[in-house]
Design an enzyme around this catalytic site. Structure first.
Site, PDB file in Angstrom:
ATOM      1  N   TYR A 154      73.272 105.184  56.747  1.00 41.49           N
ATOM      2  CA  TYR A 154      72.408 105.934  57.552  1.00 41.49           C
ATOM      3  C   TYR A 154      71.132 105.839  57.128  1.00 41.49           C
ATOM      4  O   TYR A 154      70.050 105.331  57.750  1.00 41.49           O
ATOM      5  CB  TYR A 154      72.889 107.578  57.731  1.00 41.49           C
ATOM      6  CG  TYR A 154      72.088 108.155  58.315  1.00 41.49           C
ATOM      7  CD1 TYR A 154      72.166 108.183  59.657  1.00 41.49           C
ATOM      8  CD2 TYR A 154      71.185 109.311  58.087  1.00 41.49           C
ATOM      9  CE1 TYR A 154      71.269 109.220  60.768  1.00 41.49           C
ATOM     10  CE2 TYR A 154      70.486 110.087  58.963  1.00 41.49           C
ATOM     11  CZ  TYR A 154      70.683 110.057  60.200  1.00 41.49           C
ATOM     12  OH  TYR A 154      69.737 110.666  60.966  1.00 41.49           O
ATOM     13  N   PHE A 188      80.316 108.548  71.392  1.00 39.45           N
ATOM     14  CA  PHE A 188      80.835 108.640  69.871  1.00 39.45           C
ATOM     15  C   PHE A 188      80.664 109.818  69.442  1.00 39.45           C
ATOM     16  O   PHE A 188      81.438 110.569  68.956  1.00 39.45           O
ATOM     17  CB  PHE A 188      80.269 107.425  69.155  1.00 39.45           C
ATOM     18  CG  PHE A 188      80.723 107.765  67.703  1.00 39.45           C
ATOM     19  CD1 PHE A 188      82.351 107.703  67.509  1.00 39.45           C
ATOM     20  CD2 PHE A 188      79.822 107.749  66.605  1.00 39.45           C
ATOM     21  CE1 PHE A 188      82.604 107.798  66.320  1.00 39.45           C
ATOM     22  CE2 PHE A 188      80.358 107.959  65.376  1.00 39.45           C
ATOM     23  CZ  PHE A 188      81.923 107.786  65.107  1.00 39.45           C
ATOM     24  N   THR A 191      67.627 119.660  61.510  1.00 40.52           N
ATOM     25  CA  THR A 191      67.384 120.481  62.940  1.00 40.52           C
ATOM     26  C   THR A 191      68.731 121.194  63.408  1.00 40.52           C
ATOM     27  O   THR A 191      69.834 120.421  63.178  1.00 40.52           O
ATOM     28  CB  THR A 191      66.956 119.499  63.973  1.00 40.52           C
ATOM     29  OG1 THR A 191      65.744 118.858  63.425  1.00 40.52           O
ATOM     30  CG2 THR A 191      66.753 120.288  65.139  1.00 40.52           C
ATOM     31  N   TYR A 220      57.462  94.789  64.945  1.00 39.35           N
ATOM     32  CA  TYR A 220      57.242  94.696  66.321  1.00 39.35           C
ATOM     33  C   TYR A 220      55.921  95.135  67.048  1.00 39.35           C
ATOM     34  O   TYR A 220      55.084  94.400  67.646  1.00 39.35           O
ATOM     35  CB  TYR A 220      58.321  95.681  67.317  1.00 39.35           C
ATOM     36  CG  TYR A 220      59.527  94.692  67.714  1.00 39.35           C
ATOM     37  CD1 TYR A 220      59.631  93.896  68.815  1.00 39.35           C
ATOM     38  CD2 TYR A 220      60.471  94.292  66.741  1.00 39.35           C
ATOM     39  CE1 TYR A 220      60.798  93.046  69.105  1.00 39.35           C
ATOM     40  CE2 TYR A 220      61.308  93.714  66.929  1.00 39.35           C
ATOM     41  CZ  TYR A 220      61.757  93.220  68.028  1.00 39.35           C
ATOM     42  OH  TYR A 220      62.846  92.038  68.408  1.00 39.35           O
ATOM     43  N   GLY A 254      63.001  95.032  71.786  1.00 41.47           N
ATOM     44  CA  GLY A 254      62.897  93.908  72.750  1.00 41.47           C
ATOM     45  C   GLY A 254      62.494  94.496  74.161  1.00 41.47           C
ATOM     46  O   GLY A 254      61.765  93.752  74.890  1.00 41.47           O
ATOM     47  N   PHE A 259      73.250 116.252  70.778  1.00 38.59           N
ATOM     48  CA  PHE A 259      72.550 117.623  70.580  1.00 38.59           C
ATOM     49  C   PHE A 259      71.161 117.476  70.833  1.00 38.59           C
ATOM     50  O   PHE A 259      70.582 118.394  71.759  1.00 38.59           O
ATOM     51  CB  PHE A 259      72.783 117.986  69.148  1.00 38.59           C
ATOM     52  CG  PHE A 259      72.065 118.996  68.440  1.00 38.59           C
ATOM     53  CD1 PHE A 259      71.693 119.991  69.087  1.00 38.59           C
ATOM     54  CD2 PHE A 259      71.573 118.801  67.205  1.00 38.59           C
ATOM     55  CE1 PHE A 259      70.799 121.194  68.543  1.00 38.59           C
ATOM     56  CE2 PHE A 259      70.554 119.696  66.685  1.00 38.59           C
ATOM     57  CZ  PHE A 259      70.380 120.912  67.283  1.00 38.59           C
ATOM     58  N   ASP A 293      74.072 106.825  76.553  1.00 34.85           N
ATOM     59  CA  ASP A 293      74.896 107.186  75.370  1.00 34.85           C
ATOM     60  C   ASP A 293      76.387 106.644  75.701  1.00 34.85           C
ATOM     61  O   ASP A 293      77.000 106.336  76.511  1.00 34.85           O
ATOM     62  CB  ASP A 293      75.083 108.914  75.636  1.00 34.85           C
ATOM     63  CG  ASP A 293      75.344 109.387  74.092  1.00 34.85           C
ATOM     64  OD1 ASP A 293      76.434 109.158  73.459  1.00 34.85           O
ATOM     65  OD2 ASP A 293      74.524 110.366  73.925  1.00 34.85           O
ATOM     66  N   LYS A 301      59.101  95.641  74.402  1.00 29.31           N
ATOM     67  CA  LYS A 301      58.238  94.582  74.401  1.00 29.31           C
ATOM     68  C   LYS A 301      57.902  93.807  75.958  1.00 29.31           C
ATOM     69  O   LYS A 301      56.872  93.574  76.348  1.00 29.31           O
ATOM     70  CB  LYS A 301      58.673  93.481  73.520  1.00 29.31           C
ATOM     71  CG  LYS A 301      57.904  92.138  73.428  1.00 29.31           C
ATOM     72  CD  LYS A 301      58.495  91.331  72.623  1.00 29.31           C
ATOM     73  CE  LYS A 301      57.922  89.817  72.587  1.00 29.31           C
ATOM     74  NZ  LYS A 301      58.712  88.898  71.933  1.00 29.31           N
ATOM     75  N   ARG A 342      77.757 119.358  59.504  1.00 30.44           N
ATOM     76  CA  ARG A 342      76.292 120.029  59.029  1.00 30.44           C
ATOM     77  C   ARG A 342      76.434 121.410  58.588  1.00 30.44           C
ATOM     78  O   ARG A 342      77.223 122.141  59.236  1.00 30.44           O
ATOM     79  CB  ARG A 342      75.354 119.811  60.205  1.00 30.44           C
ATOM     80  CG  ARG A 342      75.170 118.336  60.450  1.00 30.44           C
ATOM     81  CD  ARG A 342      73.782 118.137  61.553  1.00 30.44           C
ATOM     82  NE  ARG A 342      74.220 117.208  62.707  1.00 30.44           N
ATOM     83  CZ  ARG A 342      73.215 116.742  63.203  1.00 30.44           C
ATOM     84  NH1 ARG A 342      71.810 117.180  62.962  1.00 30.44           N
ATOM     85  NH2 ARG A 342      73.562 115.906  64.306  1.00 30.44           N
TER      86      ARG A 342
END
Length: 315
Positions: free
Chosen positions: A145, A36, A175, A159, A102, A13, A33, A105, A186
């Protein structure tokens, strides 16, 4: 100057709106993506753009590409989806962050983490300021979550401190807008779909709990502004609309705007559901010169029109 930008969760979304915005700004975009919760329908209109590349990939596995910036959005964000496979949700937040950090970096790329207001849990401080540490149940039904996102923030900061990775952290408050999944559980999408079908509108608890609802274009503006800030400012920063409404007020507003015959019915409140939620956006105003432009009625009108069209096409 054209930048090459990686968006993880780019078919979701929010991710699809971000990809669209970055392309419109003249960038080359890789959309990553695993589908899922993302949907090809969200980005099908971008597939003919020669500067847009779609890659099916799960960020719990490492990914390599040459990019200038990374927006890390990959993670199911609604309770129905993130509780469906709680271990996978934690892995996406934690291992996904490690893999993307990673990559940043190695490339010396700037990376933005889409964190969440859920890091504040059921807050004891109102409105929520970035300095508040939160009130999260680390073994509760939402913890996969909430805690996954909190660990991701920890990883980002470390990091940065240890490896000089250029990081940005935003905390996204509720949102809504076109391309929300109609069955994601939601509150805005639930109520609109129920109202358009003239079904009973399901309110959990007595409807007195509050939320702040941000239209998706306001969020995208905040994200891109945050990415442009100087490297010495990395957040975290709240991006949300400080207008505060009860869930019952939202249900009544949607019934009124859709002309629905729906009745409001009440169900027991789920575990660890926050009682109040409202962002303090003083920092965003100061650092980003940002505040929401779309009020609830304007945003709902656009979102209702989207779902109305979607439901008609499903018939």
């Amino acid at each position: 100057m054209m930048k090459r930008i990686l968006v993880t969760g780019g078919a979701g979304f929010i991710g699809s709106h971000l990809c669209e915005r970055l392309l419109n700004d003249g960038n080359d975009v890789i959309c990553l993506d695993n589908f899922f919760t993302g949907n090809k329908r969200n980005i099908v209109h971008l597939l003919d753009n020669k500067y847009f590349e779609l890659v099916r990939h799960d960020i719990t596995d490492p990914y390599k590409a040459e990019v200038d910036e990374i927006y890390n959005l990959a993670c199911p964000a609604s309770p129905i989806h993130y509780q469906y496979n709680a271990i996978k949700t934690v892995k996406t937040s934690v291992m996904g962050a490690i893999n993307m950090l990673g990559l940043a970096k190695r490339l010396k790329a700037k990376i933005l983490q889409a964190s969440t207001s859920e890091v504040y849990g059921d807050p004891a401080v109102h409105p929520q300021v970035e300095s508040y540490w939160g009130n999260v149940n680390c073994i509760g039904p939402r913890s996969c979550y909430d805690e996954g996102k909190r660990v991701a923030e920890t990883l980002f900061v470390n990091y940065h401190l240890q490896n000089n990775v250029k990081i940005k952290i935003i905390r996204i408050f509720n949102t809504y807008g076109p391309r929300m999944h109609p069955n994601d559980g939601r509150v805005v999408s639930n109520f609109i779909v129920q109202a358009l079908k003239n079904n009973d509108i399901t309110v959990y608890g007595d409807g007195s709990q509050t939320r702040s609802f941000q239209y998706v274009s306001d969020l995208i503006n905040g994200m891109t502004k945050m990415m442009e800030t100087p490297d010495n400012f990395f957040g975290p920063i709240n991006i949300g609309n400080p207008g505060e409404f009860t869930i019952k007020q939202l249900a009544e507003k949607i019934i009124e705007m859709t002309g629905s015959k729906s009745k409001i019915i009440y169900q027991p409140l789920p575990g660890d559901d926050p009682v109040r939620r409202k962002p303090d956006i003083s920092l965003a105003k100061e650092k980003l010169n940002w505040q929401p432009q779309i009020n609830l009625e304007q945003g709902l009108a656009k979102t209702i029109a989207y779902f109305d069209e979607l439901l008609k096409n499903e018939k």
